[in-house]
Design a protein around this motif. Structure first.
Motif, short mmCIF file in Angstrom:
data_model
loop_
_atom_site.label_atom_id
_atom_site.label_comp_id
_atom_site.label_asym_id
_atom_site.label_seq_id
_atom_site.Cartn_x
_atom_site.Cartn_y
_atom_site.Cartn_z
N UNK A 4 0.78 -1.23 0.00
CA UNK A 4 0.00 0.00 0.00
C UNK A 4 0.81 1.28 0.00
N UNK A 5 2.14 1.19 -0.21
CA UNK A 5 2.98 2.38 -0.18
C UNK A 5 3.44 2.73 -1.59
N UNK A 6 2.84 3.80 -2.13
CA UNK A 6 3.15 4.19 -3.50
C UNK A 6 4.14 5.34 -3.50
N UNK A 7 5.31 5.11 -4.07
CA UNK A 7 6.35 6.13 -4.12
C UNK A 7 6.18 6.94 -5.42
N UNK A 8 5.88 8.24 -5.31
CA UNK A 8 5.80 9.04 -6.54
C UNK A 8 7.19 9.13 -7.19
N UNK A 9 7.23 9.05 -8.50
CA UNK A 9 8.53 9.13 -9.18
C UNK A 9 8.47 10.11 -10.35
N UNK A 10 9.63 10.64 -10.67
CA UNK A 10 9.78 11.53 -11.81
C UNK A 10 10.26 10.70 -13.00
N UNK A 11 9.40 10.52 -13.99
CA UNK A 11 9.71 9.62 -15.09
C UNK A 11 10.54 10.27 -16.19
N UNK A 12 10.90 11.54 -16.01
CA UNK A 12 11.68 12.18 -17.06
C UNK A 12 13.17 11.86 -16.93
N UNK A 13 13.57 11.26 -15.79
CA UNK A 13 14.98 10.85 -15.62
C UNK A 13 14.99 9.39 -15.20
N UNK A 14 16.19 8.81 -15.10
CA UNK A 14 16.30 7.48 -14.52
C UNK A 14 15.83 7.57 -13.08
N UNK A 15 15.17 6.52 -12.61
CA UNK A 15 14.59 6.52 -11.27
C UNK A 15 15.70 6.22 -10.25
N UNK A 16 15.69 6.89 -9.07
CA UNK A 16 16.73 6.61 -8.06
C UNK A 16 16.82 5.12 -7.72
N UNK A 17 18.06 4.64 -7.61
CA UNK A 17 18.29 3.23 -7.33
C UNK A 17 17.63 2.78 -6.03
N UNK A 18 17.61 3.68 -5.04
CA UNK A 18 17.02 3.32 -3.74
C UNK A 18 15.55 2.96 -3.89
N UNK A 19 14.81 3.77 -4.64
CA UNK A 19 13.39 3.46 -4.88
C UNK A 19 13.25 2.14 -5.63
N UNK A 20 14.12 1.94 -6.62
CA UNK A 20 14.01 0.73 -7.45
C UNK A 20 14.31 -0.52 -6.63
N UNK A 21 15.33 -0.42 -5.75
CA UNK A 21 15.69 -1.57 -4.94
C UNK A 21 14.56 -1.90 -3.97
N UNK A 22 13.94 -0.85 -3.45
CA UNK A 22 12.82 -1.05 -2.51
C UNK A 22 11.66 -1.73 -3.23
N UNK A 23 11.38 -1.26 -4.44
CA UNK A 23 10.30 -1.85 -5.22
C UNK A 23 10.62 -3.31 -5.55
N UNK A 24 11.89 -3.56 -5.81
CA UNK A 24 12.30 -4.91 -6.18
C UNK A 24 12.16 -5.86 -5.00
N UNK A 25 12.53 -5.39 -3.80
CA UNK A 25 12.37 -6.22 -2.60
C UNK A 25 10.89 -6.53 -2.39
N UNK A 26 10.05 -5.52 -2.60
CA UNK A 26 8.62 -5.74 -2.42
C UNK A 26 8.11 -6.77 -3.43
N UNK A 27 8.57 -6.63 -4.66
CA UNK A 27 8.15 -7.57 -5.70
C UNK A 27 8.63 -8.98 -5.37
N UNK A 28 9.85 -9.09 -4.81
CA UNK A 28 10.38 -10.41 -4.45
C UNK A 28 9.55 -11.02 -3.32
N UNK A 29 9.20 -10.18 -2.34
CA UNK A 29 8.40 -10.66 -1.21
C UNK A 29 7.05 -11.16 -1.66
N UNK A 30 6.50 -10.50 -2.68
CA UNK A 30 5.14 -10.84 -3.10
C UNK A 30 5.15 -11.75 -4.33
N UNK A 31 6.30 -12.33 -4.59
CA UNK A 31 6.38 -13.34 -5.65
C UNK A 31 6.30 -12.80 -7.06
#
Ligand SMILES: *[C@@H]1O[C@H](CO)[C@@H](O)[C@H](O)[C@H]1NC(C)=O
Length: 305
Positions: A45-72
């Motif tokens: 339920x935690x949506x991180x707003x991102x600026x899509x005009x640049x590469x997304x910060x690695x920290x946000x991406x890693x967090x999203x990836x951990x969440x995706x891994x946790x949820x299969x």
């Protein structure tokens, strides 16, 4: 059959609806509204707003990836250090704490009691400690990319450098002037690219480019347009099969050798055993040689006389 058709219809439908407001630089982003606002899910339920005009910060991406891994959902799967203090990301992924601007917090704990210091690329640069660990801010100002390309004919260092610089510019929006060093070993198909900014400057965030490139080569592109990472060298395409990234910070890391990982210990043990075996063999050979020599000596004397 029916299910496939429905799924296909849904995919097409979603694509059409989303096409007005999409995130070019992040395929997992969900966008809508006017003005277009994109977010990625970094926790339940935690949506991180991102600026899509640049590469997304690695920290946000890693967090999203951990969440995706946790949820299969989908996840990640690997000639030398530029300087002795260069860091390699051997620890792999963890669930990071990010500043609101997407920067990694200096202290990271992966939701446990054990914490450590990271650099601006989120790579561990201290030993692990407890929650009270003190960390200074360390900026990665230099990354070395060690790339191995797939079999390709007619390459040379000059053509490759141009090809890679263009790819860095077009795909990761990184200016050519940041490429400080380029080396190519044709037989090993090994390319070494050093990307450096001035010490003390915060932009560009080199970790973003390195992370996107790692994903491009090891897994799948993070971009919405998932055409694989290739670059053209005089009209023909070259692609990479391996990447290793070294991180060099504006301050030396405080990692000590105390906590050697199992792999390194195993290597040290094997090397020591080989050295000891070699010494023993040399010792016995020398003894045998000596024995033979002392036997041969008198006979030689006899024939001479
Ligand atoms: C972080 O925690 C997850 C499990 O919650 C684990 O799979 C992962 O290896 C940990 N990462 C690090 C770097 O400790």
């Amino acid at each position: 059959m029916m299910k496939v058709l429905i799924a296909l219809f849904v995919v097409v439908f979603v694509d059409v609806v989303a096409s007005q407001c999409t995130c070019e630089n992040m395929k997992w982003a969900v966008c809508d509204g006017t003005p277009c606002q994109c977010t990625i899910l970094v926790d339940e339920g935690l949506k991180q707003p991102i600026d899509c005009t640049t590469l997304i910060p690695k920290c946000f991406l890693m967090k999203a990836e951990m969440y995706r891994a946790r949820t299969g959902q989908s996840t990640r799967s690997i000639a030398g250090k530029p300087v002795e203090t260069a860091l390699v990301d051997n620890d792999g992924i963890y669930d990071p704490e990010c500043e609101t601007n997407g920067r990694f917090k200096n202290v990271q704990c992966n939701k446990t009691e054990e914490c450590w210091c990271v650099n601006s690329a989120g790579v561990r640069r201290s030993d692990k400690g407890d929650k009270n660990i003190k960390c200074e801010t360390a900026e990665t100002y230099w990354v070395r990319l060690e790339l191995k390309h797939k079999e390709a004919a007619g390459l040379d260092a000059v053509k490759l450098r141009t090809g890679i610089e263009n790819a860095l510019q077009q795909r990761y929006k990184l200016d050519k002037s940041f490429v400080s060093e380029f080396q190519y070993d044709k037989d090993g198909r090994l390319i070494v690219v050093d990307i450096k900014k001035k010490i003390g400057e915060s932009l560009p965030d080199l970790s973003r480019m390195a992370y996107y490139m790692e994903k491009d080569i090891k897994v799948l592109p993070l971009f919405s347009n998932t055409t694989p990472f290739e670059f053209s060298v005089e009209g023909s395409k070259v692609s990479m099969e391996k990447i290793l990234v070294y991180y060099v910070d504006d301050k030396p890391p405080t990692i000590t050798m105390q906590k050697l990982t199992g792999g390194i210990i195993a290597v040290i043990v094997v090397v020591s055993l080989i050295v000891i075996a070699g010494l023993l063999i040399m010792f016995f050979l020398a003894r045998r040689q000596k024995a033979l020599y002392s036997k041969a000596q008198p006979r030689e004397m006899e024939t001479m006389s």
